[in-house]
Design a protein around this motif. Structure first.
Motif, PDB file in Angstrom:
ATOM      1  N   ASP A 252       8.516  -3.967  -0.034  1.00  0.00           N
ATOM      2  CA  ASP A 252       8.373  -4.894   1.092  1.00  0.00           C
ATOM      3  C   ASP A 252       9.252  -4.480   2.263  1.00  0.00           C
ATOM      4  O   ASP A 252       8.845  -4.543   3.425  1.00  0.00           O
ATOM      5  N   GLY A 253      10.479  -4.052   1.957  1.00  0.00           N
ATOM      6  CA  GLY A 253      11.411  -3.657   3.008  1.00  0.00           C
ATOM      7  C   GLY A 253      10.917  -2.469   3.806  1.00  0.00           C
ATOM      8  O   GLY A 253      10.988  -2.461   5.048  1.00  0.00           O
ATOM      9  N   TYR A 254      10.414  -1.462   3.113  1.00  0.00           N
ATOM     10  CA  TYR A 254       9.923  -0.265   3.800  1.00  0.00           C
ATOM     11  C   TYR A 254       8.657  -0.568   4.610  1.00  0.00           C
ATOM     12  O   TYR A 254       8.492  -0.078   5.730  1.00  0.00           O
ATOM     13  N   LEU A 255       7.762  -1.372   4.039  1.00  0.00           N
ATOM     14  CA  LEU A 255       6.537  -1.726   4.760  1.00  0.00           C
ATOM     15  C   LEU A 255       6.848  -2.564   5.995  1.00  0.00           C
ATOM     16  O   LEU A 255       6.279  -2.335   7.074  1.00  0.00           O
ATOM     17  N   ASP A 256       7.759  -3.526   5.860  1.00  0.00           N
ATOM     18  CA  ASP A 256       8.135  -4.352   7.011  1.00  0.00           C
ATOM     19  C   ASP A 256       8.798  -3.502   8.083  1.00  0.00           C
ATOM     20  O   ASP A 256       8.545  -3.676   9.282  1.00  0.00           O
ATOM     21  N   GLY A 257       9.665  -2.567   7.658  1.00  0.00           N
ATOM     22  CA  GLY A 257      10.327  -1.701   8.616  1.00  0.00           C
ATOM     23  C   GLY A 257       9.344  -0.827   9.362  1.00  0.00           C
ATOM     24  O   GLY A 257       9.457  -0.639  10.581  1.00  0.00           O
ATOM     25  N   ALA A 258       8.350  -0.295   8.643  1.00  0.00           N
ATOM     26  CA  ALA A 258       7.334   0.556   9.268  1.00  0.00           C
ATOM     27  C   ALA A 258       6.510  -0.236  10.271  1.00  0.00           C
ATOM     28  O   ALA A 258       6.130   0.275  11.331  1.00  0.00           O
ATOM     29  N   LEU A 270       9.682   5.890   7.330  1.00  0.00           N
ATOM     30  CA  LEU A 270       9.477   4.629   6.605  1.00  0.00           C
ATOM     31  C   LEU A 270       8.159   4.628   5.849  1.00  0.00           C
ATOM     32  O   LEU A 270       8.074   4.110   4.728  1.00  0.00           O
ATOM     33  N   GLN A 271       7.134   5.214   6.432  1.00  0.00           N
ATOM     34  CA  GLN A 271       5.850   5.289   5.744  1.00  0.00           C
ATOM     35  C   GLN A 271       5.958   6.144   4.481  1.00  0.00           C
ATOM     36  O   GLN A 271       5.381   5.814   3.445  1.00  0.00           O
ATOM     37  N   GLN A 272       6.697   7.250   4.565  1.00  0.00           N
ATOM     38  CA  GLN A 272       6.892   8.098   3.392  1.00  0.00           C
ATOM     39  C   GLN A 272       7.673   7.366   2.313  1.00  0.00           C
ATOM     40  O   GLN A 272       7.340   7.443   1.119  1.00  0.00           O
ATOM     41  N   LEU A 273       8.722   6.652   2.723  1.00  0.00           N
ATOM     42  CA  LEU A 273       9.503   5.872   1.761  1.00  0.00           C
ATOM     43  C   LEU A 273       8.630   4.791   1.122  1.00  0.00           C
ATOM     44  O   LEU A 273       8.725   4.542  -0.093  1.00  0.00           O
ATOM     45  N   ALA A 274       7.784   4.155   1.931  1.00  0.00           N
ATOM     46  CA  ALA A 274       6.902   3.104   1.409  1.00  0.00           C
ATOM     47  C   ALA A 274       5.930   3.675   0.386  1.00  0.00           C
ATOM     48  O   ALA A 274       5.694   3.073  -0.673  1.00  0.00           O
ATOM     49  N   GLU A 275       5.354   4.838   0.676  1.00  0.00           N
ATOM     50  CA  GLU A 275       4.414   5.463  -0.260  1.00  0.00           C
ATOM     51  C   GLU A 275       5.100   5.778  -1.589  1.00  0.00           C
ATOM     52  O   GLU A 275       4.542   5.521  -2.670  1.00  0.00           O
ATOM     53  N   GLN A 276       6.302   6.328  -1.522  1.00  0.00           N
ATOM     54  CA  GLN A 276       7.046   6.641  -2.746  1.00  0.00           C
ATOM     55  C   GLN A 276       7.407   5.366  -3.508  1.00  0.00           C
ATOM     56  O   GLN A 276       7.316   5.321  -4.740  1.00  0.00           O
ATOM     57  N   ALA A 277       7.799   4.337  -2.759  1.00  0.00           N
ATOM     58  CA  ALA A 277       8.193   3.080  -3.400  1.00  0.00           C
ATOM     59  C   ALA A 277       7.005   2.391  -4.060  1.00  0.00           C
ATOM     60  O   ALA A 277       7.143   1.797  -5.138  1.00  0.00           O
ATOM     61  N   ILE A 278       5.841   2.461  -3.433  1.00  0.00           N
ATOM     62  CA  ILE A 278       4.639   1.850  -4.015  1.00  0.00           C
ATOM     63  C   ILE A 278       4.250   2.569  -5.298  1.00  0.00           C
ATOM     64  O   ILE A 278       3.907   1.936  -6.309  1.00  0.00           O
ATOM     65  N   SER A 279       4.296   3.893  -5.281  1.00  0.00           N
ATOM     66  CA  SER A 279       3.983   4.671  -6.478  1.00  0.00           C
ATOM     67  C   SER A 279       4.969   4.348  -7.600  1.00  0.00           C
ATOM     68  O   SER A 279       4.587   4.192  -8.758  1.00  0.00           O
ATOM     69  N   ARG A 280       6.234   4.230  -7.242  1.00  0.00           N
ATOM     70  CA  ARG A 280       7.275   3.902  -8.227  1.00  0.00           C
ATOM     71  C   ARG A 280       7.051   2.517  -8.826  1.00  0.00           C
ATOM     72  O   ARG A 280       7.159   2.332 -10.054  1.00  0.00           O
ATOM     73  N   LEU A 281       6.727   1.550  -7.965  1.00  0.00           N
ATOM     74  CA  LEU A 281       6.489   0.190  -8.442  1.00  0.00           C
ATOM     75  C   LEU A 281       5.300   0.147  -9.397  1.00  0.00           C
ATOM     76  O   LEU A 281       5.350  -0.535 -10.438  1.00  0.00           O
ATOM     77  N   ALA A 282       4.237   0.869  -9.066  1.00  0.00           N
ATOM     78  CA  ALA A 282       3.059   0.894  -9.930  1.00  0.00           C
ATOM     79  C   ALA A 282       3.416   1.449 -11.303  1.00  0.00           C
ATOM     80  O   ALA A 282       2.973   0.931 -12.339  1.00  0.00           O
ATOM     81  N   TRP A 283       4.226   2.525 -11.325  1.00  0.00           N
ATOM     82  CA  TRP A 283       4.610   3.111 -12.614  1.00  0.00           C
ATOM     83  C   TRP A 283       5.485   2.143 -13.408  1.00  0.00           C
ATOM     84  O   TRP A 283       5.293   1.972 -14.618  1.00  0.00           O
ATOM     85  N   LEU A 284       6.447   1.523 -12.745  1.00  0.00           N
ATOM     86  CA  LEU A 284       7.333   0.589 -13.450  1.00  0.00           C
ATOM     87  C   LEU A 284       6.556  -0.586 -14.028  1.00  0.00           C
ATOM     88  O   LEU A 284       6.815  -1.006 -15.158  1.00  0.00           O
ATOM     89  N   ARG A 285       5.611  -1.114 -13.262  1.00  0.00           N
ATOM     90  CA  ARG A 285       4.810  -2.226 -13.772  1.00  0.00           C
ATOM     91  C   ARG A 285       4.042  -1.807 -15.013  1.00  0.00           C
ATOM     92  O   ARG A 285       3.984  -2.527 -16.017  1.00  0.00           O
ATOM     93  N   SER A 286       3.426  -0.638 -14.943  1.00  0.00           N
ATOM     94  CA  SER A 286       2.651  -0.146 -16.082  1.00  0.00           C
ATOM     95  C   SER A 286       3.540   0.124 -17.283  1.00  0.00           C
ATOM     96  O   SER A 286       3.227  -0.259 -18.413  1.00  0.00           O
ATOM     97  N   PHE A 287       4.679   0.769 -17.042  1.00  0.00           N
ATOM     98  CA  PHE A 287       5.571   1.133 -18.143  1.00  0.00           C
ATOM     99  C   PHE A 287       6.190  -0.092 -18.809  1.00  0.00           C
ATOM    100  O   PHE A 287       6.187  -0.225 -20.025  1.00  0.00           O
TER     101      PHE A 287
END
Length: 290
Positions: A252-258, A270-287
Motif C-alpha cells: 500500500d505504501g509503495y502504491l500510494d507513493g507512486a 516506487l513502481q519497481q518497489l511496488a511490483e516487487q512488494a506485490i510479488s512478495r505478498l502473493a508468495w507469502l499469502r500462498s506459503f
C-alpha cells in the motif's frame, strides 16, 4: 481510447454490439453479476465478523440492483421488452476481478475505505468498457446508448468517490485518536522492510529445502528494498505485526507513493518497489496458507 484500454481494461472487448437488444442484455448481465459478487462478499464479511465491511458491500450490492432495474426499464422503454440473457454473445469484463475478491477475503488490513477504493476502480473499468464500445460501434443507436452507459458509469464513479472520501476521513479520525492516546513517532518504509527482513530470517531458520531457499531470496530482496525505501509514514505499531500484515502495508505504501509522485525517476523507483512488494505478498499469502 488507447489509454483507457491499456490502463483499465485487461483486454479489449471481444467484439462490437450490433443492436440495442444486445446492449441491454449485456448491461443487465454486468450489473447483475456485480450485485451478486457484492452480496457474496457481504456474506463472507459477516461470517468473518467484520460488520463494517459487510455493511459497505451490502450497500454496494443494493446500488447495483438499482442499476439492474434501471437497465430493465430502459430496455422496456426503447425495445418494448426486458433484457434477454440469450443475447449476450461474449463475456463482459468482470465487475470485480478475482484478485480484488481474493484480497477482500484474505487481507488483514481491509477497511471500508479500501473496499470503496476497489469499487471505484471497478466502476472506472466499466466506464472504460462502455467508452470503448461507443468508440468502435458501427451502429448509431448502439453508439449513442453506449455513450449513455459510459456517462452513467462515470456518475457511479463520482458517487463512490464521495463515499470513499467520507470513509477516508472517518478512518483518519480514528487513527488520529488512537495516535494521540499513545503518541509514537511514525516509521518509514526502510524500517518496516528491515523488520520484515528479521522476521523472514527467523522463518528461514525453521525451514528446509525449496521453502528455505525461497524465503532466503525474499529476505535478501527485502534487504535491497530497504536501502531504497527511506520514505513513507507508517504507524509505529506496524513493527509489531506479523510478516503478512507488514508485507501488505508496504504494498500500500509503495502504491500510494507512486500515485503521488511527480518526479519521473522517483515514480519509476516506487513502481519497481511496488511490483516487487506485490510479488512478495502473493508468495507469502500462498506459503503461509499452506
Amino acid at each position: 481510447m488507447p489509454f483507457l484500454r491499456t490502463s483499465l481494461l485487461s483486454a479489449e472487448p471481444a467484439g462490437v454490439l450490433k443492436s440495442l437488444d444486445e446492449l441491454f442484455a449485456l448491461a443487465h448481465a454486468m450489473e447483475q453479476e456485480a450485485a451478486n459478487r457484492y452480496d457474496a462478499l457481504a456474506e463472507d464479511m459477516r461470517g468473518q465478523g467484520k460488520a463494517d465491511l459487510a455493511d459497505v458491500f451490502t450497500r454496494l450490492a443494493a446500488a447495483e440492483r438499482e442499476h439492474v432495474d434501471s437497465v430493465t426499464r430502459w430496455s422496456q422503454s426503447r425495445c418494448g421488452k426486458g433484457p434477454d440473457p440469450a443475447l449476450v454473445r461474449w463475456e463482459a469484463p468482470e465487475s470485480l476481478d478475482p484478485e480484488s475478491a481474493a484480497e477482500v477475503k484474505t487481507s488483514r488490513l481491509m477497511t471500508p475505505y479500501r473496499a470503496l477504493a476497489m469499487a471505484v476502480r471497478n466502476e472506472e473499468r466499466a466506464f472504460a468498457f462502455w467508452s470503448y464500445l461507443a468508440a468502435y460501434s458501427h451502429d448509431a443507436e448502439v453508439k449513442k446508448a453506449s455513450e449513455a452507459m459510459a456517462r452513467e458509469e462515470l456518475g457511479h464513479v463520482a458517487t463512490l468517490r464521495k463515499e470513499r472520501r467520507r470513509a477516508y476521513h472517518r478512518q483518519h479520525e480514528r487513527d488520529s485518536a488512537a495516535a494521540s492516546a499513545a503518541p509514537q513517532p511514525p516509521i518509514d518504509a526502510r524500517k518496516l522492510e528491515l523488520r520484515l527482513v528479521a522476521q523472514l530470517a527467523e522463518l528461514e531458520q525453521r525451514l528446509t529445502g525449496p521453502a528455505a531457499v525461497r524465503t532466503r531470496e525474499i529476505r535478501q530482496q527485502a534487504s535491497k528494498m530497504a536501502a531504497a525505501a527511506g520514505f513513507g509514514s507508517f504507524p509505529a505499531s506496524m513493527e509489531r505485526k506479523d510478516p503478512l500484515e507488514i508485507a501488505e502495508a508496504l504494498v500500500d505504501g509503495y502504491l500510494d507513493g507512486a500515485e503521488r509522485a511527480s518526479d519521473p525517476i522517483r515514480l519509476e523507483s516506487l513502481q519497481q518497489l511496488a511490483e516487487q512488494a506485490i510479488s512478495r505478498l502473493a508468495w507469502l499469502r500462498s506459503f503461509l496458507a499452506n
